[in-house]
Design an enzyme around this catalytic site. Structure first.
Site, PDB file in Angstrom:
ATOM      1  N   HIS A 136       1.795  29.016  -2.600  1.00 62.82           N
ATOM      2  CA  HIS A 136       2.544  30.267  -2.695  1.00 62.82           C
ATOM      3  C   HIS A 136       1.778  31.255  -3.551  1.00 62.82           C
ATOM      4  O   HIS A 136       1.249  30.901  -4.602  1.00 62.82           O
ATOM      5  CB  HIS A 136       3.926  30.052  -3.303  1.00 62.82           C
ATOM      6  CG  HIS A 136       4.747  31.309  -3.309  1.00 62.82           C
ATOM      7  ND1 HIS A 136       5.482  31.714  -2.212  1.00 62.82           N
ATOM      8  CD2 HIS A 136       4.910  32.260  -4.251  1.00 62.82           C
ATOM      9  CE1 HIS A 136       6.068  32.867  -2.492  1.00 62.82           C
ATOM     10  NE2 HIS A 136       5.735  33.224  -3.716  1.00 62.82           N
TER      11      HIS A 136
ATOM     12  N   ASP B 142      18.499  32.234  -1.741  1.00 62.74           N
ATOM     13  CA  ASP B 142      17.261  32.967  -2.009  1.00 62.74           C
ATOM     14  C   ASP B 142      17.033  34.062  -0.984  1.00 62.74           C
ATOM     15  O   ASP B 142      16.575  35.159  -1.315  1.00 62.74           O
ATOM     16  CB  ASP B 142      16.068  32.010  -2.022  1.00 62.74           C
ATOM     17  CG  ASP B 142      14.759  32.760  -2.190  1.00 62.74           C
ATOM     18  OD1 ASP B 142      14.588  33.410  -3.239  1.00 62.74           O
ATOM     19  OD2 ASP B 142      13.927  32.734  -1.271  1.00 62.74           O
TER      20      ASP B 142
ATOM     21  N   ARG C  95      16.703  41.984  -4.402  1.00 58.42           N
ATOM     22  CA  ARG C  95      15.759  42.317  -5.469  1.00 58.42           C
ATOM     23  C   ARG C  95      14.736  43.347  -5.010  1.00 58.42           C
ATOM     24  O   ARG C  95      14.288  44.194  -5.793  1.00 58.42           O
ATOM     25  CB  ARG C  95      15.034  41.051  -5.951  1.00 58.42           C
ATOM     26  CG  ARG C  95      15.894  40.121  -6.779  1.00 58.42           C
ATOM     27  CD  ARG C  95      15.199  38.787  -7.016  1.00 58.42           C
ATOM     28  NE  ARG C  95      13.888  38.965  -7.610  1.00 58.42           N
ATOM     29  CZ  ARG C  95      12.797  38.300  -7.217  1.00 58.42           C
ATOM     30  NH1 ARG C  95      12.854  37.427  -6.235  1.00 58.42           N
ATOM     31  NH2 ARG C  95      11.650  38.513  -7.816  1.00 58.42           N
TER      32      ARG C  95
ATOM     33  N   SER D 235      13.133  32.141  -7.146  1.00 62.91           N
ATOM     34  CA  SER D 235      12.962  32.504  -5.745  1.00 62.91           C
ATOM     35  C   SER D 235      11.892  31.645  -5.081  1.00 62.91           C
ATOM     36  O   SER D 235      12.099  31.072  -4.012  1.00 62.91           O
ATOM     37  CB  SER D 235      12.599  33.980  -5.629  1.00 62.91           C
ATOM     38  OG  SER D 235      12.320  34.327  -4.297  1.00 62.91           O
TER      39      SER D 235
ATOM     40  N   LYS E 132      12.788  27.969  -2.512  1.00 63.57           N
ATOM     41  CA  LYS E 132      12.310  27.958  -1.127  1.00 63.57           C
ATOM     42  C   LYS E 132      11.291  26.848  -0.913  1.00 63.57           C
ATOM     43  O   LYS E 132      11.363  26.085   0.066  1.00 63.57           O
ATOM     44  CB  LYS E 132      11.689  29.325  -0.850  1.00 63.57           C
ATOM     45  CG  LYS E 132      11.331  29.626   0.561  1.00 63.57           C
ATOM     46  CD  LYS E 132      11.086  31.127   0.702  1.00 63.57           C
ATOM     47  CE  LYS E 132      10.047  31.617  -0.290  1.00 63.57           C
ATOM     48  NZ  LYS E 132      10.269  32.987  -0.736  1.00 63.57           N
TER      49      LYS E 132
END
Length: 452
Positions: free
Chosen positions: A82, A161, A168, A183, A187
């Site tokens: 990520h 999320d 957001r 977040s 996920k």
């Protein structure tokens, strides 16, 4: 549960109990708490912060708001990556098939553009027909057949999320370490992975512009992941200028395909994108057991780019997710023709390209969203003809603008992102600043042996 009490409690700097956070997340997911109240709570949390216990509790509540997948029947250690977000960051499109081609399965659940940064899902959907809304059964099938799969959050996976992420994006509450950590990890930990590699960006074009804050985010992410039983490594990478030459969904996807094809992308080489991609791949291959260490993993990754196996895996992925694989042979089709050219006002050397300014210009062009319900223009974006350190003549193109609507092209905003100087800027420093694993920073760029 009294939502107003929770908002004021956090607004006034109080600590919210784990059970209250769980109740708030569950009620918002169910639609019993309206957007305006959750937005108020997010702003209170943004301003006052969440401590480690609150951040962990929020992550757990969001993680268990939906289904947590079990992929133990898929052979091999499943590893995902990520990025915390940057401008021109198309790394995932190259990285996932690259690591899968080297033998480590990569189940990837990604997000859409957030603020001034692009999203992997929006980039993938620039490929005609590409489906990111696979069911869990399809997700498993593609992963088993191809070795990687790239989808968005389904109704089953971290639904809290999905709702909070979109909120957001349009309420000015993006740049918060605990909210970012919750977040990302809600996920990622739901998708059935065995390990996680994090690309934590810092600099002008990142959400964490201060290096100390970026380090804190990396430490939070790795710490929470490992408390939940998932080994994790974080690389700290620079994000002051755009990564590569393309910014925007279609342009970035075209550049990613060109990298997989081992070709020079439109406008010139993009060694910076390859540098970050290979560094992350080395960590993933080491965690996945396909390489003895990150250095050996990087060598494997470079070989898979050169021999075409990463491109073949991406082609199989596109076909498996109903995309038009013919664009992989003609990636320029993803952009069309430029609608405007941004020319230099003077001769000199490009000293700087402001990633943040270009990110906002891309959103204004249609590559991102000003409101959560906005659609994106897959063609919108820029291709930089000049990058820092490159000479330019007066009237020579600095960048080309792509868009479905030429009237949205603001060449002045793009030109303002470039600084042209008489002096030659110093050679750019390494993009990989540091590595965090096992509760400590290596203090060396590029991984365990200090090379990228």
């Amino acid at each position: 549960m009294n939502v107003v009490r929770l908002i004021t409690q956090k607004r006034d700097g109080g600590e919210v109990a784990p059970d209250d956070l769980t109740a708030l997340v569950d009620a918002y997911t169910a639609g019993d708490v309206p957007d305006y109240q959750m937005a108020a709570f997010l702003m209170a949390a943004f301003v006052r912060g969440l401590d480690d216990a609150e951040a962990a509790a929020l992550t757990r509540a969001m993680l268990h708001s939906g289904r947590v997948l079990d992929l133990s029947d898929v052979e091999g250690a499943k590893v995902d990556k990520h990025s915390t977000g940057g401008v021109g960051d198309k790394v995932s499109l190259v990285l996932a098939p690259l690591v899968a081609a080297c033998g480590v399965p990569v189940p990837m659940i990604s997000g859409r553009g957030l603020g001034h940064t692009g999203g992997t899902l929006d980039k993938l959907e620039a490929i005609p027909g590409f489906r990111t809304d696979l069911s869990i059964e399809e997700y498993r099938d593609v992963l088993g057949r191809v070795g990687t799969v790239m989808i968005g959050q389904t109704a089953e996976i971290a639904p809290a999320d999905k709702k909070i992420y979109a909120l957001r994006d349009v309420t000015g509450t993006v740049e918060s370490i605990p909210l970012i950590a919750a977040s990302i990890l809600s996920k990622k930990l739901a998708e059935g992975i065995d390990a996680l590699v994090l690309d934590v960006k810092c600099g002008r074009g990142a959400f964490m512009k201060d290096e100390a804050q970026a380090r804190r985010l990396a430490e939070t992410l790795v710490g929470v992941a490992e408390r939940e039983g998932t080994p994790a490594v974080a690389l700290l990478t620079r994000m002051d200028v755009p990564l590569g030459r393309a910014v925007g969904n279609g342009p970035e996807t075209a550049e990613a395909v060109s990298i997989l094809r081992d070709e020079t992308p439109t406008g010139g080489a993009c060694d910076d994108t390859v540098e970050v991609t290979v560094a992350l791949a080395g960590e993933m291959l080491a965690l996945g057991g396909a390489a003895p260490d990150a250095h050996a993993g990087r060598e494997q990754a470079r070989a898979a780019l050169a021999d075409g196996s990463a491109l073949a895996t991406f082609r199989a992925l596109v076909e498996a997710q109903d995309g038009d694989a013919s664009v992989l042979d003609h990636p320029a089709r993803l952009m069309g023709e430029p609608v405007a050219t941004v020319e230099a006002d003077r001769a000199g050397t490009v000293a700087d390209v402001d990633a943040l300014a270009l990110g906002y210009a891309a959103v204004a062009l249609g590559a991102g969203r000003a409101r959560k319900e906005d659609a994106v223009d897959p063609k919108a974006g820029f291709v930089l003809n000049k990058r820092p350190g490159e000479p330019v003549e007066a009237g020579e193109p600095l960048a080309f603008v792509y868009a479905s609507d030429p009237d949205r092209a603001d060449t002045d905003a793009v030109r303002a992102a470039f600084t042209v100087s008489d002096a030659t800027p110093p050679r750019p420093a390494a993009l990989v600043l540091d590595r965090y694993a096992g509760g400590a920073w290596d203090g060396r760029a590029g991984g365990a042996d200090g090379s990228a």
